[in-house]
Design an enzyme around this catalytic site. Structure first.
Site, PDB file in Angstrom:
ATOM      1  N   ASP A  60       0.869  -1.169   0.000  1.00 15.62           N
ATOM      2  CA  ASP A  60       0.000   0.000   0.000  1.00 15.62           C
ATOM      3  C   ASP A  60       0.906   1.218   0.000  1.00 15.62           C
ATOM      4  OD1 ASP A  60      -2.348  -1.478   0.062  1.00 15.62           O
ATOM      5  OD2 ASP A  60      -2.461  -1.460   2.250  1.00 15.62           O
TER       6      ASP A  60
ATOM      7  N   ASP B 218      -7.178  -1.113  -4.345  1.00  9.71           N
ATOM      8  CA  ASP B 218      -8.169  -0.736  -3.333  1.00  9.71           C
ATOM      9  C   ASP B 218      -9.140   0.316  -3.861  1.00  9.71           C
ATOM     10  OD1 ASP B 218      -6.875  -2.442  -1.560  1.00  9.71           O
ATOM     11  OD2 ASP B 218      -5.661  -0.839  -0.683  1.00  9.71           O
TER      12      ASP B 218
END
Length: 169
Positions: free
Chosen positions: A126, A144
């Protein structure tokens, strides 16, 4: 046996080919972004502006770091559940109309991107950090974004479909 023939017939539809391309494009965009971040920002942050910076974080949990654990049993269980959800999404994809197929395509594309990372790296990279002052939102990635947008679009579509059916009765 008849059931599997029906599924095979649904998979081969021409319209599904276009949605498969969407899945592959989202998967590829996600992979490209993660590879660039891993190769160029392994030990540093990059500030785009006062609200967005790129900072690589390795997430062993699910969305927003929920269920992160150092236990390989928990990690493998979560990975299996994610795989099962992707299969279930594929099933719903085959049974849905064109708009739902589109939303399922963007969800599946993002989910496959994150699942691939779970298998390859044993964690999901991430890197997008939204912040204002000292407040930082959860760090996330391109996959995401697509998963979230797809889920929101599916909820909105279902809401209007339910209201439309309710008005008919």
């Amino acid at each position: 046996m008849i059931y599997f023939k029906e599924i095979k017939k649904n998979i081969i539809k021409k319209e599904n080919f276009y949605f498969l391309i969407i899945i592959l494009l989202i998967f590829s965009l996600d992979r490209y972004s993660k590879i660039e971040i891993i190769n160029n920002l392994s030990n540093q942050s990059f500030y785009l502006n006062d609200f967005i910076n790129f900072d690589l974080i390795w997430n062993t949990g699910i969305g927003f770091g929920i269920l992160s654990s150092s236990s390989s049993l928990i990690y493998n269980l979560i990975s299996f559940l994610i795989f099962a959800v992707i299969i279930l999404l594929g099933y719903y994809f085959l049974k849905s109309d064109k708009y739902e197929k589109f939303t399922f395509s963007i969800i599946i594309g993002g989910a496959l991107g994150n699942f691939y990372d779970r298998l390859l790296y044993k964690a999901v990279p991430d890197f997008i950090d939204l912040h204002h002052g000292n407040f930082h939102w959860f760090t996330f990635n391109i996959a995401d974004i697509f998963i979230t947008v797809g889920i929101i679009a599916l909820i909105i579509y279902d809401f209007f479909k339910i209201n439309k059916n309710y008005e008919k009765n």
